[in-house]
Design an enzyme around this catalytic site. Sequence first.
Site, PDB file in Angstrom:
ATOM      1  N   HIS A 294       0.868  -1.174   0.000  1.00 33.09           N
ATOM      2  CA  HIS A 294       0.000   0.000   0.000  1.00 33.09           C
ATOM      3  C   HIS A 294       0.914   1.237   0.000  1.00 33.09           C
ATOM      4  O   HIS A 294       2.010   1.198   0.542  1.00 33.09           O
ATOM      5  CB  HIS A 294      -0.839  -0.045   1.286  1.00 33.09           C
ATOM      6  CG  HIS A 294      -1.938   0.962   1.367  1.00 33.09           C
ATOM      7  ND1 HIS A 294      -1.723   2.261   1.755  1.00 33.09           N
ATOM      8  CD2 HIS A 294      -3.270   0.863   1.125  1.00 33.09           C
ATOM      9  CE1 HIS A 294      -2.883   2.917   1.754  1.00 33.09           C
ATOM     10  NE2 HIS A 294      -3.832   2.087   1.367  1.00 33.09           N
TER      11      HIS A 294
ATOM     12  N   ASP B 270       3.123  -3.976   7.954  1.00 33.02           N
ATOM     13  CA  ASP B 270       1.856  -3.295   7.704  1.00 33.02           C
ATOM     14  C   ASP B 270       0.741  -4.319   7.888  1.00 33.02           C
ATOM     15  O   ASP B 270       0.511  -5.168   7.026  1.00 33.02           O
ATOM     16  CB  ASP B 270       1.845  -2.721   6.286  1.00 33.02           C
ATOM     17  CG  ASP B 270       0.494  -2.099   5.935  1.00 33.02           C
ATOM     18  OD1 ASP B 270      -0.420  -2.133   6.779  1.00 33.02           O
ATOM     19  OD2 ASP B 270       0.371  -1.589   4.813  1.00 33.02           O
TER      20      ASP B 270
ATOM     21  N   GLN C 287      -4.495  -4.849   6.875  1.00 37.09           N
ATOM     22  CA  GLN C 287      -5.461  -5.814   6.354  1.00 37.09           C
ATOM     23  C   GLN C 287      -5.389  -7.148   7.102  1.00 37.09           C
ATOM     24  O   GLN C 287      -6.155  -8.064   6.792  1.00 37.09           O
ATOM     25  CB  GLN C 287      -5.231  -6.059   4.851  1.00 37.09           C
ATOM     26  CG  GLN C 287      -5.466  -4.855   3.963  1.00 37.09           C
ATOM     27  CD  GLN C 287      -6.931  -4.434   3.881  1.00 37.09           C
ATOM     28  OE1 GLN C 287      -7.832  -5.198   4.247  1.00 37.09           O
ATOM     29  NE2 GLN C 287      -7.167  -3.215   3.433  1.00 37.09           N
TER      30      GLN C 287
ATOM     31  N   LYS D 236     -10.915  -0.169   9.892  1.00 37.21           N
ATOM     32  CA  LYS D 236     -11.032  -1.360   9.052  1.00 37.21           C
ATOM     33  C   LYS D 236     -11.417  -2.587   9.870  1.00 37.21           C
ATOM     34  O   LYS D 236     -11.595  -3.672   9.325  1.00 37.21           O
ATOM     35  CB  LYS D 236      -9.695  -1.635   8.346  1.00 37.21           C
ATOM     36  CG  LYS D 236      -9.342  -0.619   7.280  1.00 37.21           C
ATOM     37  CD  LYS D 236      -8.140  -1.079   6.481  1.00 37.21           C
ATOM     38  CE  LYS D 236      -7.434   0.069   5.797  1.00 37.21           C
ATOM     39  NZ  LYS D 236      -8.108   0.513   4.572  1.00 37.21           N
TER      40      LYS D 236
ATOM     41  N   CYS E 122      -4.961   2.581  -3.743  1.00 35.79           N
ATOM     42  CA  CYS E 122      -3.771   3.132  -3.071  1.00 35.79           C
ATOM     43  C   CYS E 122      -2.601   2.171  -3.159  1.00 35.79           C
ATOM     44  O   CYS E 122      -1.827   2.035  -2.194  1.00 35.79           O
ATOM     45  CB  CYS E 122      -4.054   3.460  -1.616  1.00 35.79           C
ATOM     46  SG  CYS E 122      -5.301   4.727  -1.422  1.00 35.79           S
TER      47      CYS E 122
HETATM   48  C1  LIG Z   1      -2.506  -2.682   3.468  1.00 34.19           C
HETATM   49  C2  LIG Z   1      -2.871  -1.308   3.939  1.00 34.19           C
HETATM   50  N1  LIG Z   1      -1.944  -0.556   4.550  1.00 34.19           N
HETATM   51  C3  LIG Z   1      -2.221   0.682   5.016  1.00 34.19           C
HETATM   52  C4  LIG Z   1      -3.464   1.243   4.860  1.00 34.19           C
HETATM   53  C5  LIG Z   1      -3.703   2.631   5.358  1.00 34.19           C
HETATM   54  O1  LIG Z   1      -4.665   2.676   6.359  1.00 34.19           O
HETATM   55  P1  LIG Z   1      -5.355   4.046   6.743  1.00 34.19           P
HETATM   56  O2  LIG Z   1      -5.983   4.586   5.496  1.00 34.19           O
HETATM   57  O3  LIG Z   1      -6.373   3.666   7.748  1.00 34.19           O
HETATM   58  O4  LIG Z   1      -4.306   4.949   7.275  1.00 34.19           O
HETATM   59  C6  LIG Z   1      -4.462   0.488   4.222  1.00 34.19           C
HETATM   60  C7  LIG Z   1      -5.835   1.000   4.037  1.00 34.19           C
HETATM   61  O5  LIG Z   1      -6.165   1.674   3.112  1.00 34.19           O
HETATM   62  C8  LIG Z   1      -4.159  -0.806   3.749  1.00 34.19           C
HETATM   63  O6  LIG Z   1      -5.076  -1.546   3.127  1.00 34.19           O
END
Ligand SMILES: Cc1ncc(COP(=O)(O)O)c(C=O)c1O
Lengths: 402, 402, 143, 143
Positions: A116, A193, A196, A219, A356
């Site tokens: 991401h 990270d 998910q 999430k 993203c």
């Molecule tokens: C794998 C992953 N990492 C990071 C994020 C970032 O999370 P947030 O938008 O809650 O900061 C997301 C969500 O969009 C994600 O799916």
Amino acid sequence: MDAYLLKKDFPVLDDKTLVYLDTAASSLKPKQVIKKLDEYYEKYSVNVHRGVYSLSYVATQLYEESRRKVSEFINADFDEIIFTRGASSALNLVATSYGLNNLTSEDEIIVSELEHHSQVLPWQNVSNITKAKLIYVPLNKEGRITVENFKKVLNKKTKVVALNYVSNVMGYVSPIKEIIRLSHEVGAVVSVDAAQAAPHMRIDVKDLDCDFLAFSGHKMLGPTGIGVMFGKKELLKDMPPIEFGGDMNDNVNLYDASWKDSPYKFETGTPPIAGAIGLGAAIDYLNNLGFENISTHEKKLKDYAVEKLLKIEDIIVYNKTSETGIITFNIAGVHPHDAVTFFDGDNICMRAGHHCAQLIIKWLEVVATLRVSFYLYNTIEDCDKFIESVKNARDFFKSVGF
Amino acid sequence: MDAYLLKKDFPVLDDKTLVYLDTAASSLKPKQVIKKLDEYYEKYSVNVHRGVYSLSYVATQLYEESRRKVSEFINADFDEIIFTRGASSALNLVATSYGLNNLTSEDEIIVSELEHHSQVLPWQNVSNITKAKLIYVPLNKEGRITVENFKKVLNKKTKVVALNYVSNVMGYVSPIKEIIRLSHEVGAVVSVDAAQAAPHMRIDVKDLDCDFLAFSGHKMLGPTGIGVMFGKKELLKDMPPIEFGGDMNDNVNLYDASWKDSPYKFETGTPPIAGAIGLGAAIDYLNNLGFENISTHEKKLKDYAVEKLLKIEDIIVYNKTSETGIITFNIAGVHPHDAVTFFDGDNICMRAGHHCAQLIIKWLEVVATLRVSFYLYNTIEDCDKFIESVKNARDFFKSVGF
Amino acid sequence: MRDLEVLYRQVIMEHYKNPRNKGLLNDSTYKTIHIKNPTCGDDITIQSKIEDGIVKDVRHDGTGCSICCSSASVMSETLIGKTKTDAKNITETYLNMLTNKEFDESVELEEAVVYRGVNKFPARIKCASIAWKAFEGTLEESE
Amino acid sequence: MRDLEVLYRQVIMEHYKNPRNKGLLNDSTYKTIHIKNPTCGDDITIQSKIEDGIVKDVRHDGTGCSICCSSASVMSETLIGKTKTDAKNITETYLNMLTNKEFDESVELEEAVVYRGVNKFPARIKCASIAWKAFEGTLEESE
Ligand SMILES: Cc1ncc(COP(=O)(O)O)c(C=O)c1O
Ligand SMILES: Cc1ncc(COP(=O)(O)O)c(C=O)c1O
């Protein structure tokens, strides 16, 4: 676990025609969490840590009780849990505080095209500033990070490994435990990270032995505006704060100041109190169901849907073998934004775009994809409606000349 | 404006015996704001900016509608409003993005001992890193920032002026408009900490001509976890983002990326959506009442209380002349933490300590103070209960030997 | 205000006004620990000297409210002369009592027992514990 | 799906499949503006050449959904040959129509009028507007 019953906990699903398949972007929230937020705002909506009066004491207890819940949720220690605005903020905190202060042009940072933006861009920035080299694990032909490929890029220069636990596009579970073991052998730290992963599976930071780990509340049934950064105590101790101000300091003089210990060192100002308390309630909800039940359920729905999808002509599924509830696909010849409007017409919420994660979209050599993601409140009927709608969409777009 | 009627809007005040005098730390929240939060979580709790389906479109509209409300609230332009986790985060953003990238050892930064830690510490950090000199405006004998004293420290080397609009300890209103005019004459930019101004008075960034301005939602009837940074468009354009990730970027490649325009450049990841929407509702509530009514009411209560306090022996008031609803005081010989437990016994919430502003506490040459702060939901009866309790506290502590 | 009165009328005021064993020593045979209460700014330093398994001396200094400062003084009087094992035991018992945990009522807390009343004021429990926590720290250092 | 069908069956598909005036020129007498739709990644570049107050040419290129790409093509056909004033007026009218604002119904939008149906799909309004917004940008540049 009875998804039909669980649906009743989610007010958004009072609209019985709605099929919500965009949990990977943000989950719906159960009544139990909303009630907890209301309780804070209606009964003791005051600041924490600062007041010596009873209401403030109660608010502080509840805020810190949530930290305890989070720590148990991932098997960390209490003071290893830092509350942030979200996973993105948490991942940036790792990169800025640890990365900018520990890397040099001699070092290497391993990331992947499966990340991401919130995991890869902070390290791109660290690389730009420190001149440490950004190294990409080559993905295998399915688009997975494998231990074999990871070994090809790991070496004595590797100082940081920043990878995902579960991909938000492909839904693959990374072999992160083995990656961490190998990384530690060369003295690298690993930042995971888990945005998910946290909503879908039991995370055990002690078992993984990861150095940092990040996820978001919204999430996993929690409120927006709250996220978590876990860091190993020994590492946090030597890391400088990156935001300065109220509540994180100890003694303040005109030209210098000293900081509290972790986690407070990293939490300046009035924290997202309601957010943290709501996240605690979300964790209670998830613990109550049990992750085994949740992930089995998601996997069942996903396997069911993939099987049906594969039988529809002109449908391309990019992640057939994934272990979680995410399906990434396209209708051949139809731009995903055109497609998604059709699904919206059937009251099916799904995502179209690059999620993203432009690097994996580029790797797939497409302009964008459709994505559905299943969660505990989805049912086989949701799958059927979705499949029916895919068929109709395909027919419709062909009929108008796509 | 009828404070007795308004009290009914605040569920915490359902406890009729409660006297809440700690608004300067965090305000209570009206039903209208709580309802708006519930509405988001119950009707369209999905992510913003990303989805092309209707629910996501609605959430995005409401989120951005709040940005519009905030911009009108302080007379800024829409794209000059950046949502942050709070005032502390906003003030850090200014210091990190603007300060670290524009200052050198030749430059000077003006701050004051009247600042909250969240305004002074970020610039202490900038000074440590860039070696720009941190200069303190000498306070006058009341503890005020005056134009006269400001002129003594302003010079051609001044590049940044970082001061408060209203002090959270003394309640003084700074002569910020004249300070901004003078600062611009020497080419300095001015960052205004408006955390204690936004809840209480009309702010007009165009009239002030300030370069940056920050405040928090939770102190002005809004939720926790949301704050605002205003920056002039021309300045924001050249400032680098300090957090990197989803939603703030344009094109992402393996080794480089480009950013969206402001404000999105500074808002990575899923934003505090509910927080922003709740802040919009808080602004509606305040606009509905009108700031003239609010500040007249607060001032009346404060003047009434000060007059009575001054008549009680052994009470020391540190800010008799302040223009807002804050009173900072002590009971001679009684440590404020001892005192505050007494007040808590009378169900009066007030603050004891250094109020995240150790420099002014040191300037006052005390170890800590008591602080009460009045807001729109306080009444003359609250004042009377408070005064009565002060008298009893004084008597009690004398009787046990303090 | 009954509870508050009971609390303050007793030992607390006496030790607050006339602290025993106050003031730090510049003596390397003492172990020193400094603790702050982040909530309210109480700031206390404790020194202890352990010799032959006996608590030979306890010193304290700092600023804070009456509960915080008096408890340091009471603690010093209670612990000086005890064996290290007893001192440890008393400290643990005292801290359990404060936080409403189960505690061994047979352990003699002497004057320190008056701080039991603090558990009516949960926001002040920290004030009554930091001196003792700091003492615990000095014991650990001396191991 | 009626609304969607109406929308797609008309001009849109025809221009999506057979875009007119597509492809950019490397010619400094053209003004160029590049716009992205942050929500969904549509990415379009528009060039215009104004001479003697007349829109001599409009070019476009990029990637995006059918609404985005077709609208660039329709726009180019609609605007080429118009006076700059008329082009400006048409653009303004078109954008007002899309966003459900009041608009001058007497202005002849030609084929572009079919995009009126987009206002049934609020999430897609941006798709139908970015080409026209970029054209507006080129006009400003040529001033
Ligand atoms: C794998 C992953 N990492 C990071 C994020 C970032 O999370 P947030 O938008 O809650 O900061 C997301 C969500 O969009 C994600 O799916
Ligand atoms: C003057 C002033 N500035 C900044 C802040 C920081 O605000 P927050 O804690 O919401 O980040 C506060 C509130 O404590 C304040 O009173």
